[in-house]
Write an enzyme that holds these catalytic residues in place. Structure first.
Site, PDB file in Angstrom:
ATOM      1  N   ASN A  74       0.831  -1.202   0.000  1.00  0.00           N
ATOM      2  CA  ASN A  74       0.000   0.000   0.000  1.00  0.00           C
ATOM      3  C   ASN A  74       0.864   1.251   0.000  1.00  0.00           C
ATOM      4  O   ASN A  74       1.790   1.392   0.796  1.00  0.00           O
ATOM      5  CB  ASN A  74      -0.934   0.011   1.204  1.00  0.00           C
ATOM      6  CG  ASN A  74      -1.826   1.241   1.223  1.00  0.00           C
ATOM      7  OD1 ASN A  74      -1.669   2.117   2.048  1.00  0.00           O
ATOM      8  ND2 ASN A  74      -2.749   1.316   0.284  1.00  0.00           N
ATOM      9  N   ASP A  98     -10.933   5.306 -11.733  1.00  0.00           N
ATOM     10  CA  ASP A  98     -10.961   4.904 -10.331  1.00  0.00           C
ATOM     11  C   ASP A  98     -11.745   3.610 -10.180  1.00  0.00           C
ATOM     12  O   ASP A  98     -12.757   3.390 -10.868  1.00  0.00           O
ATOM     13  CB  ASP A  98     -11.592   5.997  -9.468  1.00  0.00           C
ATOM     14  CG  ASP A  98     -10.687   7.219  -9.315  1.00  0.00           C
ATOM     15  OD1 ASP A  98      -9.534   7.149  -9.784  1.00  0.00           O
ATOM     16  OD2 ASP A  98     -11.137   8.220  -8.739  1.00  0.00           O
ATOM     17  N   ASP A 184      -4.285  14.746  -8.637  1.00  0.00           N
ATOM     18  CA  ASP A 184      -4.832  14.730  -9.993  1.00  0.00           C
ATOM     19  C   ASP A 184      -5.055  16.131 -10.532  1.00  0.00           C
ATOM     20  O   ASP A 184      -4.948  16.362 -11.742  1.00  0.00           O
ATOM     21  CB  ASP A 184      -6.130  13.917 -10.049  1.00  0.00           C
ATOM     22  CG  ASP A 184      -7.122  14.305  -8.962  1.00  0.00           C
ATOM     23  OD1 ASP A 184      -6.773  15.120  -8.072  1.00  0.00           O
ATOM     24  OD2 ASP A 184      -8.240  13.775  -8.989  1.00  0.00           O
ATOM     25  N   ARG A 212     -18.737   6.021  -2.267  1.00  0.00           N
ATOM     26  CA  ARG A 212     -18.555   4.792  -1.491  1.00  0.00           C
ATOM     27  C   ARG A 212     -19.255   4.899  -0.147  1.00  0.00           C
ATOM     28  O   ARG A 212     -19.166   5.925   0.525  1.00  0.00           O
ATOM     29  CB  ARG A 212     -17.069   4.509  -1.276  1.00  0.00           C
ATOM     30  CG  ARG A 212     -16.337   4.156  -2.548  1.00  0.00           C
ATOM     31  CD  ARG A 212     -14.890   3.821  -2.291  1.00  0.00           C
ATOM     32  NE  ARG A 212     -14.733   2.616  -1.483  1.00  0.00           N
ATOM     33  CZ  ARG A 212     -13.750   1.728  -1.645  1.00  0.00           C
ATOM     34  NH1 ARG A 212     -12.847   1.919  -2.595  1.00  0.00           N
ATOM     35  NH2 ARG A 212     -13.655   0.676  -0.880  1.00  0.00           N
TER      36      ARG A 212
END
Length: 415
Positions: A74, A98, A184, A212
């Site tokens: 990670n 994504d 981004d 989410r």
């Protein structure tokens, strides 16, 4: 058109704890009308423990779309997975998707056709939110070719767009791995500026962005200090790209409105005293360096006042202003001078003790007040920079005018 070795599009997917959102994400790539033979997927499993890695391996083994999977520890953010994917990409174009979002079936076919037809390096596809908001102001109409000054594309800087890979490699563009949010924005704005043109698809939903439920999306988590880091990164980039002046001020609107303003909204009122002061301290160097009259003039009055109070370190006046907004009060519209210049009487308007300049209350961009549009006087509204036609284009236009004149000269006179 893609060859067997070079696909049209490499879809780069960074995935961390992405189940079950990853399933419709990958299915949407498989369902692209562009065709599996013109696509490839590079998926980077960023240390997931929820079955994401296993699902990616299973998908790669059975999918008709060429899929390569990377498993890594990670990294703490989306930058490294995207950079790994970009290093491996072979497509003429790349699309950063994504793992919790998904594509419209015709998205990549339409975007590739748009870029190929116009020779543009970046293509924005219309976005729709699922359980969350989505940017809209730049999707009013389809634009075959535009740029960052002639449209509102600067207000959407997510990486989920089609980029010509040649552009990214030419300028050695990669995501900043020191940023854990807003990475981004810096990448996408640089691509806009360095591109040979940008296209906008507004008549078809290309991307569905999903909220989410578990709150693991990086934009839903993370400390407020990260927001100031991302604002600084974007402001510094803008300053590198443009000297002080209208173009710099025009682009600075984005980090001020989208990144800094939300740190000083109604939630600031509810924060502990230490957090309030910490946010003001984090903002101070940015305000000292980049808050200019040109930027202020481009904001609506309530936005401008908030930023002015932050710049001045006036927590007391900021609190009064935010309380006024939270109570949904409406400022009186007051007109001054022969031109009846409009001012909005928010708290401390014409309050000598507070010492807020009257111009901070002046309407300089049209805005709505209690259902009525208040228009700025002519000459005070910042104008968009209109790009001048290239020398070649000017020559072509001149030749066309000369040809039309010659044709008119050869026409027989009417009796």
């Amino acid at each position: 058109m893609a060859s067997a070795e070079i696909p049209d599009v490499t879809v780069i997917i960074g995935a961390y704890e992405a189940m079950p959102y990853l399933i419709p994400c990958l299915e949407s790539v498989e369902a692209q009308t562009l065709g599996a033979d013109r696509l490839e997927i590079v998926a980077v499993n960023d240390g997931s423990t929820d079955g994401t890695g296993e699902y990616l391996d299973d998908f790669a083994a059975r999918s008709k779309v060429r899929t390569r999977v990377v498993h890594q520890e990670n990294s703490g953010g989306p930058s490294k997975p995207r950079n790994v994917g970009l290093d491996m990409a072979r497509g003429r174009y790349v699309f950063f998707l994504d793992a919790d979002d998904y594509l419209g079936a015709e998205a990549l076919e339409r975007m590739v056709a748009m870029a190929d037809r116009n020779g543009t390096d970046v293509v924005l596809g219309k976005i729709e939110g699922i359980g969350r908001g989505a940017p809209k102001s730049m999707f009013g109409r389809t634009l075959e070719r535009t740029d960052v000054f002639s449209s509102n594309i600067k207000m959407t800087l997510s990486a989920e767009k089609l980029f010509r890979r040649e552009l990214l490699e030419k300028h050695k563009m990669r995501f900043d791995q020191q940023l854990y949010t807003g990475e981004d924005a810096r990448f996408t704005l640089e691509a806009y500026v360095r591109s040979a043109g940008v296209s906008v698809i507004a008549d078809y939903v290309c991307l569905y962005i999903v909220r989410r439920d578990d709150g693991k999306h990086i934009t839903q988590s993370g400390s407020y200090a990260m927001r100031f880091d991302s604002a600084k990164a974007l402001m510094d980039l803008i300053a590198e790209l443009y000297p002080p002046g209208d173009k710099r001020d025009d682009l600075m609107i984005r980090p001020f409105v989208i990144t800094l303003l939300p740190q000083f909204d109604h939630r600031w009122l509810k924060a502990k005293a230490g957090t309030r002061q910490d946010k003001l301290d984090l903002a101070r160097p940015l305000m000292e360096k980049y808050w200019t009259p040109g930027v202020a003039r481009r904001l609506k009055v309530p936005e401008r006042l908030r930023m002015h109070y932050v710049a001045e370190g006036r927590a007391d006046l900021l609190e009064d202003h935010l309380t006024f907004l939270q109570e949904k009060k409406v400022p009186e519209v007051i007109r001054r001078g022969a031109a009846a210049k409009p001012y909005l009487a928010y708290p401390h308007f014409e309050d000598e003790a507070a010492g807020v300049p009257a111009e901070m209350f002046a309407v300089t961009v049209s805005e709505w007040v209690d259902g009525v549009r208040v228009t700025a006087p002519r000459g005070t509204v910042p104008q968009r920079a209109v790009p001048k036609p290239s020398f070649a284009r000017r020559v072509v236009r001149k030749l066309r005018r000369m040809a039309r004149g010659a044709m008119a000269g050869r026409r027989p006179a009417r009796s």
